[in-house]
Scaffold this motif. Structure first.
Motif, PDB file in Angstrom:
ATOM      1  N   PHE A 130       0.850  -1.204   0.000  1.00 18.62           N
ATOM      2  CA  PHE A 130       0.000   0.000   0.000  1.00 18.62           C
ATOM      3  C   PHE A 130       0.884   1.253   0.000  1.00 18.62           C
ATOM      4  O   PHE A 130       0.628   2.219  -0.708  1.00 18.62           O
ATOM      5  CB  PHE A 130      -0.899   0.047   1.247  1.00 18.62           C
ATOM      6  N   HIS A 131       1.911   1.215   0.835  1.00 19.13           N
ATOM      7  CA  HIS A 131       2.779   2.376   0.998  1.00 19.13           C
ATOM      8  C   HIS A 131       3.450   2.781  -0.321  1.00 19.13           C
ATOM      9  O   HIS A 131       3.350   3.937  -0.753  1.00 19.13           O
ATOM     10  CB  HIS A 131       3.844   2.061   2.065  1.00 19.13           C
ATOM     11  N   GLU A 132       4.112   1.836  -0.967  1.00 15.92           N
ATOM     12  CA  GLU A 132       4.863   2.193  -2.173  1.00 15.92           C
ATOM     13  C   GLU A 132       3.948   2.534  -3.354  1.00 15.92           C
ATOM     14  O   GLU A 132       4.249   3.441  -4.129  1.00 15.92           O
ATOM     15  CB  GLU A 132       5.837   1.068  -2.563  1.00 15.92           C
ATOM     16  N   ALA A 134       0.976   3.790  -3.057  1.00 19.00           N
ATOM     17  CA  ALA A 134       0.393   5.106  -2.762  1.00 19.00           C
ATOM     18  C   ALA A 134       1.343   6.216  -3.219  1.00 19.00           C
ATOM     19  O   ALA A 134       0.923   7.235  -3.763  1.00 19.00           O
ATOM     20  CB  ALA A 134       0.095   5.239  -1.264  1.00 19.00           C
ATOM     21  N   HIS A 135       2.660   6.009  -3.021  1.00 19.05           N
ATOM     22  CA  HIS A 135       3.627   7.001  -3.517  1.00 19.05           C
ATOM     23  C   HIS A 135       3.467   7.189  -5.031  1.00 19.05           C
ATOM     24  O   HIS A 135       3.548   8.307  -5.548  1.00 19.05           O
ATOM     25  CB  HIS A 135       5.060   6.546  -3.240  1.00 19.05           C
ATOM     26  N   LYS A 136       3.259   6.083  -5.747  1.00 24.64           N
ATOM     27  CA  LYS A 136       3.117   6.188  -7.205  1.00 24.64           C
ATOM     28  C   LYS A 136       1.858   6.969  -7.596  1.00 24.64           C
ATOM     29  O   LYS A 136       1.849   7.685  -8.597  1.00 24.64           O
ATOM     30  CB  LYS A 136       3.084   4.783  -7.835  1.00 24.64           C
ATOM     31  N   SER A 179       5.413   8.398  13.872  1.00 20.69           N
ATOM     32  CA  SER A 179       6.204   9.588  13.542  1.00 20.69           C
ATOM     33  C   SER A 179       6.729   9.557  12.110  1.00 20.69           C
ATOM     34  O   SER A 179       7.077  10.589  11.558  1.00 20.69           O
ATOM     35  CB  SER A 179       7.370   9.719  14.524  1.00 20.69           C
ATOM     36  N   TYR A 180       6.778   8.362  11.489  1.00 23.31           N
ATOM     37  CA  TYR A 180       7.249   8.313  10.106  1.00 23.31           C
ATOM     38  C   TYR A 180       6.323   9.116   9.192  1.00 23.31           C
ATOM     39  O   TYR A 180       6.756   9.649   8.171  1.00 23.31           O
ATOM     40  CB  TYR A 180       7.370   6.854   9.622  1.00 23.31           C
ATOM     41  N   ALA A 181       5.047   9.215   9.582  1.00 21.76           N
ATOM     42  CA  ALA A 181       4.097  10.024   8.812  1.00 21.76           C
ATOM     43  C   ALA A 181       4.462  11.505   8.867  1.00 21.76           C
ATOM     44  O   ALA A 181       3.966  12.303   8.071  1.00 21.76           O
ATOM     45  CB  ALA A 181       2.677   9.803   9.331  1.00 21.76           C
ATOM     46  N   GLY A 186       4.784  13.650   1.630  1.00 21.84           N
ATOM     47  CA  GLY A 186       4.686  12.461   0.783  1.00 21.84           C
ATOM     48  C   GLY A 186       4.572  11.202   1.642  1.00 21.84           C
ATOM     49  O   GLY A 186       3.739  10.325   1.393  1.00 21.84           O
ATOM     50  N   GLU A 187       5.423  11.112   2.674  1.00 18.90           N
ATOM     51  CA  GLU A 187       5.354   9.957   3.575  1.00 18.90           C
ATOM     52  C   GLU A 187       4.031   9.954   4.338  1.00 18.90           C
ATOM     53  O   GLU A 187       3.475   8.906   4.627  1.00 18.90           O
ATOM     54  CB  GLU A 187       6.534   9.940   4.554  1.00 18.90           C
ATOM     55  N   PHE A 188       3.541  11.143   4.656  1.00 18.41           N
ATOM     56  CA  PHE A 188       2.260  11.214   5.370  1.00 18.41           C
ATOM     57  C   PHE A 188       1.165  10.511   4.576  1.00 18.41           C
ATOM     58  O   PHE A 188       0.425   9.676   5.103  1.00 18.41           O
ATOM     59  CB  PHE A 188       1.860  12.675   5.637  1.00 18.41           C
ATOM     60  N   PHE A 189       1.068  10.823   3.302  1.00 15.96           N
ATOM     61  CA  PHE A 189       0.016  10.213   2.469  1.00 15.96           C
ATOM     62  C   PHE A 189       0.194   8.696   2.384  1.00 15.96           C
ATOM     63  O   PHE A 189      -0.771   7.930   2.469  1.00 15.96           O
ATOM     64  CB  PHE A 189       0.035  10.846   1.067  1.00 15.96           C
ATOM     65  N   ALA A 190       1.445   8.245   2.242  1.00 17.13           N
ATOM     66  CA  ALA A 190       1.696   6.802   2.109  1.00 17.13           C
ATOM     67  C   ALA A 190       1.349   6.068   3.407  1.00 17.13           C
ATOM     68  O   ALA A 190       0.707   5.016   3.394  1.00 17.13           O
ATOM     69  CB  ALA A 190       3.153   6.562   1.712  1.00 17.13           C
ATOM     70  N   VAL A 191       1.748   6.644   4.547  1.00 17.72           N
ATOM     71  CA  VAL A 191       1.469   6.008   5.841  1.00 17.72           C
ATOM     72  C   VAL A 191      -0.037   6.057   6.134  1.00 17.72           C
ATOM     73  O   VAL A 191      -0.636   5.071   6.583  1.00 17.72           O
ATOM     74  CB  VAL A 191       2.273   6.686   6.978  1.00 17.72           C
TER      75      VAL A 191
HETATM   76 ZN   LIG Z   1       7.620   6.117   1.739  1.00 17.18          ZN
END
Ligand SMILES: [Zn+2]
Length: 231
Positions: A130-132, A134-136, A179-181, A186-191
């Motif tokens: 889901f994470h990767e 979502a980045h795409k 906290s990774y979000a 960009g990381e926020f949306f993926a997390v």
């Molecule tokens: Zn990421």
């Protein structure tokens, strides 16, 4: 799917049909590669593709037009060499272990052991596929900013809700969004995507506004699939 994909039991017949269709299309139309010395099996392709397909059930297959190669590694990949760090403007050459990566205009890297773990334990709210992917989706407009392309009418509320949650995550996060979000938007949306699909009932209860905007964007109501009550 029934045996290996935890989400399968929550889907209705039309959703299962569509998931099957997109899964097949991902397997056929994308470039699948194994890291050196690793053999990619049909089952691995199927499990990765099926989870990626779940994200776009309410969108379209076109949302994965930026997905080129999907490179599967047996386990954690260690990045080496000089590259940008999580602090804007700073470079780093410290070795960094990662479970996956989605390069802008580049391949998706995925660690198979993380996939195998996540697929059985959605309650943890971690899902590297889901994470990767979502980045795409975020990268479709060429800006990795946590705001994927969406209708103009949706953007104001999206930005307002996501900014508030992102700022909370920057301060250390909580049980749902760690906290990774808070590393960048960009990381926020993926997390947030991982949690939206893997712990939807908790997100709908604890962060109803965030759940709403994600539900509006993905055009899915995963909490209702579990509880039987649409929002
Ligand atoms: Zn990421």
């Amino acid at each position: 799917m029934e045996r290996r994909v935890a989400h399968w039991k929550h889907l209705d017949e039309p959703e299962r049909d569509l998931l099957g269709e997109y899964t097949g299309e991902l397997i056929r139309s994308k470039n699948w590669e194994a890291a050196r010395g690793f053999a990619l099996t049909e089952e691995m392709r199927l499990l990765i593709a099926a989870q990626a397909a779940l994200l776009i059930l309410g969108l379209s297959f076109e949302h994965y037009r930026e997905v080129g190669a999907i490179i599967v590694h047996p386990t954690t990949v260690v990045l080496t060499g000089e590259r940008g760090s999580s602090v804007p403007g700073l470079m780093t050459d410290a070795p960094m272990p990662i479970l996956g990566e989605a390069a802008h205009k580049g391949p998706i890297l995925i660690a198979w052991d993380a996939v195998a773990m996540d697929v059985h334990h959605p309650e943890r709210g971690h899902n590297v596929v889901f994470h990767e992917f979502a980045h795409k989706i975020d990268m479709l407009d060429d800006v990795v900013d946590g705001t994927p392309p969406m209708a103009r009418s949706e953007i104001d509320r999206w930005v307002q809700v996501c900014t508030a949650e992102y700022e909370r995550a920057q301060l250390g996060g909580d049980d749902l969004l760690d906290s990774y979000a808070g590393v960048n938007t960009g990381e926020f949306f993926a997390v947030a995507t991982e949690v939206f699909f893997d712990r939807p009932v908790e997100m709908a209860e604890q962060k109803p506004d965030l759940y709403d905007v994600l539900s509006g964007f993905y055009r899915q109501d995963p909490a209702a699939r579990v509880t039987g009550t649409p929002r």
